[in-house]
Scaffold this motif. Structure first.
Motif: not given
Lengths: 96, 361
Positions: A72-76, B311-316, B328-332
């Protein structure tokens, strides 16, 4: 519809030498990444892997390894800001 | 005033009967007496109280407190040959499991996941090896059953090491289907799972039920943005003004696009990257906004610089709610997107300041 995420990032690795073919990993994988091939398991769709860690956690012979964690992006971001491992503190944010 | 009748318990069952009676859990029908103590029998039909609770949890009311007491429960009239189903103590999860067990006699063992669903709790480790072993020992479930095996939800597997549980408790672990609705068929097949029952899905409905929470958390940031817009516009015109409303509603629109439209149309957006999917949607939004607002060039640029990254951030951020993304994908994605977000937002703010200064002169 089979939704797919970014290619070539999954950290799942199989040490075929340790695999005894018990097939428990194919039973727990929710994304059909693994398949039994005669007497050993095989990674058939690495890009499908979501690094949940179910296979490595349940392999009694440590044949499978994967760097799993909260995706989860927020968690990272939280982890980066606090210099800790990504943690999904659901008591505050709206995640999961 | 009458006091609830205290029932003497034979063993140290983690279920606090006193608590339950006091709280008047409506889904408890009765109790059955077993050699390990009194076990509550649950209702298999959901009532409007359950539906009301589900809706509240989905919109975020009392969501983090929607748990039930962990421990052992009974569905129907289970005996020593009945299956044992293990699940989380999140009420929504429990409701799905018990309503899928219509006419089926089974034991239900609830782990203390602090009211979090199986998949998320397994990821965090609260639906885990340690907690399962603890509940097995506390409830003494092993003494109730002849078959010495437990059925776990497949999505609990990231947290539970089945072979370690077997080593410590002597009970064998079967990973059942992903979805509770498939439990009866799975039990009828004597714990054999079809390939289809192993796969996790992410349907339109699955995505839609998640949107109220996404929007709710984003609304908080829209209020902060509204205050900033109000202050900026008021300073520029040197009086309290409603001119900020245009910017505020544009921002609100962006948040609804990111929090509601994005999850809805996720599968049809091109690209695998969520940041890119979101950026594309943000681009669409900015273009539509510019068209309808008939904005000045400066404001159009401002829109592009702010709403695309928002919007990109909310999507991420939505990756955390999906069932097909990896850490790994989210980190990238974060590594590449964060500097771009910052650059874009700072540019947008500078543009807005210039617009406001020029309008003030």
């Amino acid at each position: 519809m089979n939704l797919q995420y970014i290619k070539n990032v999954a950290t799942l690795k199989l040490d075929a030498g340790k695999c005894t073919g018990c097939a428990i990993c194919t039973d727990v994988c929710p994304r059909q990444v693994l398949k039994m091939n005669e007497r050993k398991v095989e990674i058939i769709n690495l890009n499908n892997c979501i690094e949940c860690g179910a296979c490595s956690k349940n392999c009694p012979f440590s044949a499978l390894t994967v760097e799993s964690g909260v995706g989860c992006a927020a968690a990272i971001y939280f982890g980066i800001l606090n210099n800790t491992a990504p943690s999904c503190d659901c008591s505050k944010s709206g995640c999961c | 005033m009458t006091r609830p009748i205290m029932i003497k318990r034979k063993t140290n069952n983690s279920l606090s009967l006193k608590n339950m009676i006091v709280r008047k859990e409506r889904w408890i029908r009765s109790f059955i007496n077993t050699k390990i103590g009194l076990i509550p029998v649950i209702a298999n039909t959901l009532t409007h109280y359950d539906t009301y609770g589900t809706i509240n949890a989905r919109i975020g009311i009392n969501r983090h407190n929607y748990s039930i007491i962990p421990g052992l429960y009974a569905s129907g009239k289970p005996d020593a040959n009945s299956p044992v189903l293990v699940t989380a103590n999140y009420k929504l999860t429990f409701d799905k499991v018990r309503s899928s067990l219509q006419g089926i006699s089974a034991w239900i063992l609830l782990l203390d996941t602090k009211g979090v669903n199986v998949w998320c709790a397994a990821g965090k480790g609260t639906f885990g090896t340690k907690e399962l072993i603890k509940q097995i020992e506390v409830t003494k479930i092993g003494e109730l059953i002849n078959h010495k095996s437990l059925i776990l939800p497949q999505l609990g597997a990231p947290g539970v090491s089945g072979y370690e549980v077997t080593k410590k408790t002597g009970l064998s672990i079967h990973y059942g289907p992903v979805y509770a609705k498939d439990i009866p068929a799975y039990i009828n097949r004597s714990m054999v799972k079809t390939d289809e029952e192993k796969i996790i899905h992410f349907t339109t409905i699955d995505r839609l039920v998640l949107t109220p929470i996404e929007i709710k958390s984003a609304l908080v940031s829209s209020i902060i943005a509204g205050i900033i817009f109000f202050i900026a516009h008021s300073i520029a015109s040197q009086s309290f003004t409603l001119k900020f409303l245009n910017d505020y509603f544009s921002f609100l629109g962006a948040i609804i696009t990111g929090g509601f439209i994005f999850p809805l149309i996720l599968p049809i957006l091109p690209f695998r990257s969520f940041a890119l999917k979101g950026a594309l949607l943000g681009l669409f939004y900015s273009v539509i906004l510019a068209f309808f607002n008939k904005s000045s060039l400066g404001n159009i640029l401002f829109g592009f610089c702010i709403y695309i990254p928002v919007i990109s951030f909310m999507a991420l951020n939505f990756t955390g709610a999906t069932t097909f993304t990896s850490i790994s994908g989210v980190k990238k994605e974060i590594k590449i997107a964060t500097p771009l977000y910052l650059l874009s937002v700072i540019t947008g703010i500078i543009i807005k300041i210039i617009i406001l200064i020029r309008s003030a002169l």
